[in-house]
Design an enzyme around this catalytic site. Structure first.
Site, PDB file in Angstrom:
ATOM      1  N   GLY A  90     -15.082  72.595-108.145  1.00 49.06           N
ATOM      2  CA  GLY A  90     -15.597  72.553-106.774  1.00 49.06           C
ATOM      3  C   GLY A  90     -16.486  73.771-106.608  1.00 49.06           C
ATOM      4  N   LYS A 150      -1.585  88.785-102.661  1.00 48.25           N
ATOM      5  CA  LYS A 150      -2.601  87.849-102.163  1.00 48.25           C
ATOM      6  C   LYS A 150      -1.950  86.845-101.214  1.00 48.25           C
ATOM      7  CE  LYS A 150      -6.705  85.482-102.552  1.00 48.25           C
ATOM      8  NZ  LYS A 150      -7.133  84.337-103.344  1.00 48.25           N
ATOM      9  N   SER A 155     -11.612  79.382 -93.612  1.00 41.20           N
ATOM     10  CA  SER A 155     -10.581  79.482 -94.665  1.00 41.20           C
ATOM     11  C   SER A 155     -10.457  78.146 -95.396  1.00 41.20           C
ATOM     12  CB  SER A 155      -9.231  79.870 -94.058  1.00 41.20           C
ATOM     13  OG  SER A 155      -8.679  78.765 -93.374  1.00 41.20           O
TER      14      SER A 155
END
Ligand code: KPL
Length: 325
Positions: free
Chosen positions: A9, A186, A256
């Site tokens: 992607g 993260k 996001s």
């Protein structure tokens, strides 16, 4: 070294394109965006960054049968697509293949390890940003470090070769012995930013600009931290909140990945983000009610918007019932 990018992607195409531009032998695989694959096949991949742009000729396919055996598989599919992707590419793996996952979230590793020995598995996090502008066109939206480590075993010359390859491709890369800590650090950021921006249909900057969202994000970050500390994270509460706010500021205009999924009516990675915290908290006896609420709100939003077309969204269940949590 033959490289196959699985889930080409935006980010996967960026990594694959940069590696190919640096002379590596790369092929891109994306079974779900045929228009993107066809555009790359017929006119190459275009990467744009500020005023610069590059055109890279790189093979791309939407059919797994067309893939040749790979020395390195870069896994960029969404967390919930991991099992399916690994099944599809299994024939391209040899006992000498490395698999590198830079995916968001935690929990898909067990799916990968069904096909790859832990000694050949590299896991990492990246701060690189990419946006798919159109089929065949990717914007290199943000530059930042990529950190990766071996799931089991020490650093070897072969891994050094992979690191050198990434660096030659202008992908700033560091090796880490503490990959679990990095994944959880993260995760704190993704847990605080992704579901709130997705629920309120806001860009990342809203997490710092809206006082209510800022307070909720801080509460989420502190709750995740309690579980993350058991996985090696040494941040204080103030540092964890500051990290979330710094990323929200630096990526203020970004939509996001979870909001992008919600807007497109696709399943989200919530089970591997806040869901991973709920599962981790249960194992450790740490309560995570805010993260559980966020998991349920995202699931409810999907059920309400796509009642007939969301077989992947689990029905709302009482706490403790859901196999995914
Ligand atoms: O990783 C991200 C995502 O959107 O998944 C952040 C860091 C929140 C940037 O948008």
């Amino acid at each position: 070294m033959k490289i196959c990018i699985v889930g080409a992607g935006a980010l996967g195409s960026l990594f694959g394109g940069l590696l190919a531009r640096a002379g590596a032998s790369v092929s891109l695989y994306n079974p779900s965006n045929v228009a993107h694959v066809q555009a790359i096949h017929s006119a190459g991949l275009h990467i744009e960054r500020d005023a610069e742009s590059w055109h890279v000729a790189v093979p791309a396919t939407a059919t797994p049968e067309a893939l040749a055996e790979a020395d390195l598989v870069g896994l960029f599919v969404k967390a919930h697509q991991t099992a399916r992707a690994m099944e599809q590419i299994a024939p391209t793996l040899s006992p000498r293949s490395w698999v590198l996952s830079l995916q968001n979230g935690i929990g898909m590793e067990s799916e990968i390890l069904r096909f790859v020995p832990a000694e050949r598995f590299l896991r990492g996090v990246t701060a690189q940003g990419a946006t798919l502008l159109a089929p065949g066109r990717v914007r290199w939206a943000g530059v930042g470090p990529t950190r990766l480590g071996r799931w089991r075993g020490p650093l070897t010359p072969e891994i050094e070769e992979i690191l050198a390859l990434l660096r030659r491709a202008q992908i700033e890369t560091e090796y880490s012995e503490e990959i679990e800590r990095l994944l959880w650090e993260k995760l704190i950021i993704n847990c605080a930013i992704n579901p709130l921006t997705a629920l309120f249909d806001q860009p990342n900057g809203s997490i710092v600009h809206d006082p209510e969202l800022r307070e909720i994000a801080g509460t989420v970050a502190r709750e995740v931290l309690r579980v993350a500390q058991a996985h090696g994270v040494k941040l204080s509460e103030a540092e964890a909140v500051e990290r979330v706010e710094t990323v929200a500021c630096k990526t203020a205009q970004n939509i996001s990945s979870m909001l992008q999924d919600v807007r497109r009516g696709r399943p989200t990675e919530i089970d591997y983000i806040n869901g991973a915290v709920v599962r981790g908290g249960r194992r450790l006896g740490i309560a995570t009610p805010i993260n559980l609420l966020l998991v349920k709100l995202i699931a409810a939003g999907r059920m309400l918007k796509h009642p007939a077309t969301s077989p992947l969204a689990p029905p709302l269940k009482r706490e403790g019932d859901s196999p995914s949590l």
